[in-house]
Motif scaffolding. Structure first.
Motif, PDB file in Angstrom:
ATOM      1  N   PRO A  75       0.814  -1.235   0.000  1.00  0.00           N
ATOM      2  CA  PRO A  75       0.000   0.000   0.000  1.00  0.00           C
ATOM      3  C   PRO A  75       0.839   1.273   0.000  1.00  0.00           C
ATOM      4  N   ALA A  76       1.960   1.268   0.737  1.00  0.00           N
ATOM      5  CA  ALA A  76       2.813   2.467   0.759  1.00  0.00           C
ATOM      6  C   ALA A  76       3.445   2.703  -0.606  1.00  0.00           C
ATOM      7  N   GLY A  77       3.929   1.630  -1.249  1.00  0.00           N
ATOM      8  CA  GLY A  77       4.532   1.767  -2.573  1.00  0.00           C
ATOM      9  C   GLY A  77       3.527   2.229  -3.611  1.00  0.00           C
ATOM     10  N   THR A  78       2.287   1.721  -3.533  1.00  0.00           N
ATOM     11  CA  THR A  78       1.236   2.147  -4.458  1.00  0.00           C
ATOM     12  C   THR A  78       0.918   3.625  -4.276  1.00  0.00           C
ATOM     13  N   TYR A  79       0.850   4.063  -3.012  1.00  0.00           N
ATOM     14  CA  TYR A  79       0.571   5.472  -2.742  1.00  0.00           C
ATOM     15  C   TYR A  79       1.686   6.363  -3.303  1.00  0.00           C
ATOM     16  N   LEU A  80       2.935   5.960  -3.100  1.00  0.00           N
ATOM     17  CA  LEU A  80       4.062   6.746  -3.619  1.00  0.00           C
ATOM     18  C   LEU A  80       4.015   6.826  -5.144  1.00  0.00           C
ATOM     19  N   TYR A  81       3.619   5.752  -5.786  1.00  0.00           N
ATOM     20  CA  TYR A  81       3.497   5.779  -7.246  1.00  0.00           C
ATOM     21  C   TYR A  81       2.447   6.805  -7.675  1.00  0.00           C
ATOM     22  N   HIS A  82       1.309   6.819  -6.987  1.00  0.00           N
ATOM     23  CA  HIS A  82       0.259   7.781  -7.336  1.00  0.00           C
ATOM     24  C   HIS A  82       0.726   9.220  -7.100  1.00  0.00           C
ATOM     25  N   VAL A  83       1.562   9.416  -6.081  1.00  0.00           N
ATOM     26  CA  VAL A  83       2.049  10.770  -5.791  1.00  0.00           C
ATOM     27  C   VAL A  83       2.967  11.270  -6.900  1.00  0.00           C
ATOM     28  N   PHE A  84       3.871  10.409  -7.383  1.00  0.00           N
ATOM     29  CA  PHE A  84       4.939  10.875  -8.275  1.00  0.00           C
ATOM     30  C   PHE A  84       4.781  10.461  -9.739  1.00  0.00           C
ATOM     31  N   SER A  85       3.728   9.725 -10.057  1.00  0.00           N
ATOM     32  CA  SER A  85       3.555   9.318 -11.465  1.00  0.00           C
ATOM     33  C   SER A  85       3.084  10.461 -12.344  1.00  0.00           C
ATOM     34  N   ASN A  86       2.600  11.543 -11.723  1.00  0.00           N
ATOM     35  CA  ASN A  86       2.057  12.706 -12.441  1.00  0.00           C
ATOM     36  C   ASN A  86       0.838  12.333 -13.287  1.00  0.00           C
ATOM     37  N   GLU A  87       0.198  11.221 -12.922  1.00  0.00           N
ATOM     38  CA  GLU A  87      -1.051  10.833 -13.562  1.00  0.00           C
ATOM     39  C   GLU A  87      -2.203  11.221 -12.630  1.00  0.00           C
ATOM     40  N   PRO A  88      -3.340  11.638 -13.180  1.00  0.00           N
ATOM     41  CA  PRO A  88      -4.480  12.029 -12.322  1.00  0.00           C
ATOM     42  C   PRO A  88      -4.888  10.898 -11.377  1.00  0.00           C
ATOM     43  N   ASN A  89      -5.089  11.222 -10.114  1.00  0.00           N
ATOM     44  CA  ASN A  89      -5.500  10.218  -9.140  1.00  0.00           C
ATOM     45  C   ASN A  89      -6.233  10.914  -7.992  1.00  0.00           C
ATOM     46  N   LYS A  90      -6.719  10.119  -7.041  1.00  0.00           N
ATOM     47  CA  LYS A  90      -7.556  10.650  -5.967  1.00  0.00           C
ATOM     48  C   LYS A  90      -6.817  11.620  -5.050  1.00  0.00           C
ATOM     49  N   THR A  91      -5.480  11.468  -4.936  1.00  0.00           N
ATOM     50  CA  THR A  91      -4.745  12.368  -4.043  1.00  0.00           C
ATOM     51  C   THR A  91      -4.778  13.809  -4.536  1.00  0.00           C
ATOM     52  N   ASP A  92      -5.060  14.013  -5.847  1.00  0.00           N
ATOM     53  CA  ASP A  92      -5.134  15.372  -6.378  1.00  0.00           C
ATOM     54  C   ASP A  92      -6.270  16.162  -5.718  1.00  0.00           C
ATOM     55  N   ARG A  93      -7.359  15.476  -5.383  1.00  0.00           N
ATOM     56  CA  ARG A  93      -8.498  16.168  -4.775  1.00  0.00           C
ATOM     57  C   ARG A  93      -8.148  16.698  -3.384  1.00  0.00           C
ATOM     58  N   ILE A  94      -7.277  15.963  -2.684  1.00  0.00           N
ATOM     59  CA  ILE A  94      -6.937  16.338  -1.307  1.00  0.00           C
ATOM     60  C   ILE A  94      -5.861  17.413  -1.275  1.00  0.00           C
ATOM     61  N   PHE A  95      -4.821  17.223  -2.083  1.00  0.00           N
ATOM     62  CA  PHE A  95      -3.649  18.095  -1.988  1.00  0.00           C
ATOM     63  C   PHE A  95      -3.508  19.074  -3.148  1.00  0.00           C
ATOM     64  N   GLY A  96      -4.280  18.872  -4.215  1.00  0.00           N
ATOM     65  CA  GLY A  96      -4.089  19.687  -5.413  1.00  0.00           C
ATOM     66  C   GLY A  96      -4.241  21.174  -5.176  1.00  0.00           C
ATOM     67  N   GLY A  97      -5.252  21.577  -4.390  1.00  0.00           N
ATOM     68  CA  GLY A  97      -5.477  22.998  -4.157  1.00  0.00           C
ATOM     69  C   GLY A  97      -4.321  23.661  -3.441  1.00  0.00           C
ATOM     70  N   VAL A  98      -3.801  23.010  -2.401  1.00  0.00           N
ATOM     71  CA  VAL A  98      -2.666  23.561  -1.658  1.00  0.00           C
ATOM     72  C   VAL A  98      -1.453  23.686  -2.566  1.00  0.00           C
ATOM     73  N   GLU A  99      -1.204  22.650  -3.376  1.00  0.00           N
ATOM     74  CA  GLU A  99      -0.031  22.666  -4.257  1.00  0.00           C
ATOM     75  C   GLU A  99      -0.151  23.742  -5.325  1.00  0.00           C
ATOM     76  N   ARG A 100      -1.331  23.907  -5.880  1.00  0.00           N
ATOM     77  CA  ARG A 100      -1.510  24.968  -6.887  1.00  0.00           C
ATOM     78  C   ARG A 100      -1.232  26.342  -6.286  1.00  0.00           C
ATOM     79  N   GLY A 101      -1.621  26.525  -5.024  1.00  0.00           N
ATOM     80  CA  GLY A 101      -1.325  27.787  -4.356  1.00  0.00           C
ATOM     81  C   GLY A 101       0.170  27.995  -4.187  1.00  0.00           C
ATOM     82  N   ILE A 102       0.885  26.930  -3.806  1.00  0.00           N
ATOM     83  CA  ILE A 102       2.341  27.018  -3.658  1.00  0.00           C
ATOM     84  C   ILE A 102       3.003  27.298  -5.001  1.00  0.00           C
TER      85      ILE A 102
END
Length: 556
Positions: free
Chosen positions: A17-44
C-alpha cells in the motif's frame, strides 16, 4: 525472536500500500490524491511562479536540486550562528561555533544528521525547529525527488520530471501529513512537545537539577520518517523523552523503514513489472536479515572476555543497552537505522560486541540495503545495472536493462558512484591516523580505536549519522573532515546517477528477444546480492579485519 518477526511481518504488510501510494504521488497521472492536496499545491506553485512545471533534463534537475540545497544551507548557517539573539531561546543558548555550524548544516542538508553537538545544550528551540526540523523535511524531500527522477529515467518516462514539483509533492503528500500523524501518536505516548524552558527540580540532597525538554515529538516524527536520525537530545532515541517505551520503539522503527522499503514496489509500478520491484526488495531484505542475524547472535552470546571470567552472561551483552528494549529491539533498531541510513540509535554502538558492530558497519559500507530517502533504491538499481553489464560480458552479449543498452558512458558514471564511496572512507581514515589532530580524539587504543575512526567516516560517507560516540569529534579537524566527506558522499553519487538516468532516457528501447537477460526472476536477485557482497568485500574486508574482527579474535 517473536518481537523481531512481528515487526518484519508488519513491514511486509505495509510495503504494497505504501509503494502504491508513492506511485500515485509521483507518477504525475491524475489520481484521488489530487483532490486532497491539489489545491494547496496549486497555491504554492502560483506563489513561487511555477506555472508550467515542464520536464527537466538531468543537468537542469541536478542544478535545481543543488541550488535549493545551497539556499537552505545558507539560511541554516546564519540562524545557528545568531541563535543567541533570536526568539524561542528560553534557556539562553549561545551561538554555535563556526566549524561546528558548518558541520551541522552540511550534516542535515545531506540527510546525514551526524551530531557533534548535544541538542539540549547546543541549540535553542527556534534552531531545533527552524533549522534542524526544517532541514530534516527538505533533505528527505530532496532525496525522494532524485530517486523518483532516476526511476523515471531508467523506466523510459517522457522526462525525469520537474524537481520543484517533486520537491513540493514530497512535502505536501508524504512527509507533512505522515509527520503530523506520528507526532500526535508520540505525544499520546508521553513524548514531550512544549516550548517551556527546562524544568528545574530540587533533589532529595537539596541540589537543583535542570531537566531539558522542548518540542521533541515533532522532531522525532520527521527524524525517523525522513531517515534523518539527528536527536533532540544527545542520547538520541535511547533517551526516555525521545523513545519512552517498547511501543514507541516499534513505531520509530516502522517510521524509518516503511518508506525506503516501499520504494522498490513503487519502482516496479513505474517499470510496469511488479516482479522487478519485488526482486529488488528481496535482495535488500536478504542482506538485511543476514546482517540482523549476525548482530542478534553476537549480542545474545555476550562478551567473550566476560564469559571467560565465569560471570553469568545468559542474558547476553547488555552493556550500552536500555533495559526497556533489551537485546532483540536493540539489535533490530541497530540494523534498521543503518540499513535505512537513518542514524538514530537506541543503544550505544560503541559498546556492542566486536562481531555485533560489523552489522552497522557493513550496512553503511554497502550503502544500498533499503537506504535513506531514495538512496537505497538508487544504489541498488546502480548495482543491478552493473550486474547486467557483468553478465553481458560473460556471455558475449550487449547488456540491456529495462529495454535499453548499457554502454561505456553509463558504466563510467556508475564506476564513479561506486568508487567514491570507499575513497572518501578509507583515505580520511588513514589520514586521521597520520596526524596528532586525528589521533587525539580516539578514546580507545588498539583495534577498537581503529573501528571508532572507521565508523565515523563510514557513517559520514553513507549519509547515516550514527556514531560510536567514543570519539571526541567536536573539534576543528573532525568538523571539517567529516563535513567534506558528507558533501562528497551525498552529491557526487547523486549527480553521477542522474547523468546515468538522463543517458538511458535518451536511448531508443531495444525489443525484448528470447536471448534477453531477464532481470525479474530469482536468478537475477541472487546475482544482484552476489554483486553487492563481492564489491563490498573487495573494498572493505581488509579494514574490517583490522578492526572488529581482530578485536573479536583478541577477546577470545
Amino acid at each position: 525472536m517473536v518481537q523481531i518477526i512481528v515487526v518484519i511481518a508488519i513491514l511486509l504488510l505495509l510495503v504494497k500500500p505504501a509503494g502504491t501510494y508513492l506511485y500515485h504521488v509521483f507518477s504525475n497521472e491524475p489520481n484521488k490524491t489530487d483532490r486532497i492536496f491539489g489545491g494547496v499545491e496549486r497555491g504554492i506553485f502560483k506563489l513561487s511562479g511555477l506555472h508550467k512545471r515542464e520536464g527537466m533534463s538531468w543537468k537542469t534537475y541536478a542544478l535545481s536540486f543543488l541550488s535549493t540545497n545551497i539556499v537552505l544551507v545558507a539560511f541554516g548557517y546564519i540562524v545557528l550562528r545568531l541563535q543567541a539573539g533570536l526568539p524561542l531561546n528560553p534557556n539562553g543558548i549561545t551561538g554555535m561555533e563556526q566549524t561546528l555550524t558548518f558541520n551541522t548544516v552540511i550534516s542535515f542538508i545531506t540527510n546525514t544528521n551526524l551530531q557533534h553537538y548535544s541538542g539540549e545544550t547546543g541549540l535553542s528551540y527556534f534552531s531545533q525547529m527552524a533549522v534542524i526540523t526544517m532541514l530534516m523535511f527538505t533533505s528527505a524531500a530532496s532525496g525522494f525527488s532524485v530517486a523518483v527522477a532516476f526511476v523515471r529515467g531508467i523506466t523510459g518516462r517522457a522526462s525525469l520530471g520537474n524537481f520543484f514539483e517533486d520537491f513540493v509533492k514530497a512535502h505536501t503528500r508524504v512527509f507533512l501529513p505522515l509527520a503530523l500523524l506520528i507526532t500526535l501518536v508520540l505525544v499520546g505516548l508521553q513524548v514531550p512537545q512544549t516550548l517551556k524552558p527546562s524544568i528545574q527540580l530540587t533533589t532529595l540532597e537539596g541540589q537543583v537539577q535542570q531537566i531539558a525538554t522542548g518540542p521533541v515529538a515533532s522532531l522525532e516524527s520527521i527524524k525517523h520518517l525522513g531517515t534523518n536520525g539527528g536527536g533532540f537530545f544527545g542520547a538520541n532515541s535511547a533517551h526516555p523523552f525521545e523513545n519512552p517505551s517498547p511501543l514507541t520503539n516499534v513505531i520509530e522503527i516502522l517510521s524509518m523503514w516503511t518508506l525506503p522499503a516501499a520504494l522498490p514496489y513503487m519502482y516496479g509500478l513505474f517499470a510496469k513489472n511488479k516482479r522487478q520491484g519485488w526482486g529488488i526488495f528481496a535482495a535488500m531484505m536478504t542482506l538485511f536479515v543476514l546482517l540482523l542475524s549476525l548482530n542478534y547472535y553476537a549480542e545474545s552470546s555476550g562478551n567473550p572476555a566476560i564469559n571467560s571470567m565465569g560471570i553469568d552472561a545468559s542474558q547476553g551483552s547488555m552493556e550500552g543497552k536500555e533495559v526497556r528494549f533489551g537485546i532483540p529491539q536493540s539489535s533490530l533498531f541497530t540494523t534498521v537505522t543503518t540499513a535505512a541510513t537513518t542514524g538514530s540509535v537506541n543503544n550505544m554502538h560503541d559498546t556492542q560486541t566486536p562481531l555485533g558492530s560489523i552489522t552497522p558497519l557493513a550496512l553503511m559500507m554497502l550503502n544500498n540495503v533499503f537506504g535513506g530517502k531514495g538512496v537505497g533504491l538508487v544504489n541498488m538499481l546502480m548495482y543491478a545495472i552493473l550486474a547486467v553489464f557483468l553478465c553481458g560480458l560473460m556471455v558475449g552479449r550487449t547488456p540491456e536493462f529495462l529495454g535499453r543498452k548499457i554502454e561505456a558512458r553509463e558504466m563510467k558514471l556508475i564506476a564513479v558512484a561506486i568508487l567514491i564511496h570507499p575513497l572518501i572512507i578509507l583515505v580520511p581514515t588513514a589520514a586521521s591516523f597520520l596526524t596528532d589532530l586525528g589521533q587525539g580524539a580516539i578514546s580507545n587504543s588498539g583495534y577498537h580505536g581503529l573501528t571508532q575512526v572507521l565508523y565515523e567516516y563510514v557513517s559520514a560517507a553513507a549519509n547515516n549519522g550514527s556514531g560510536f560516540e567514543g570519539l571526541a569529534d567536536n573539534n576543528t579537524f573532525w568538523n571539517m573532515m567529516t563535513g567534506v566527506v558528507m558533501l562528497l558522499g551525498r552529491y557526487v553519487s547523486i549527480i553521477a546517477l542522474l547523468a546515468v538516468a538522463g543517458s538511458l532516457l535518451r536511448k531508443q528501447p531495444v525489443p525484448e528477444t528470447i536471448g534477453t537477460f531477464r532481470t525479474d526472476n530469482g536468478l537475477f536477485t541472487g546475482i544482484l546480492i552476489a554483486t553487492v557482497l563481492i564489491i563490498g568485500a573487495l573494498t572493505f574486508l581488509p579494514v574490517v579485519v583490522l578492526g572488529p574482527i581482530a578485536e573479536h579474535l583478541t577477546l577470545r
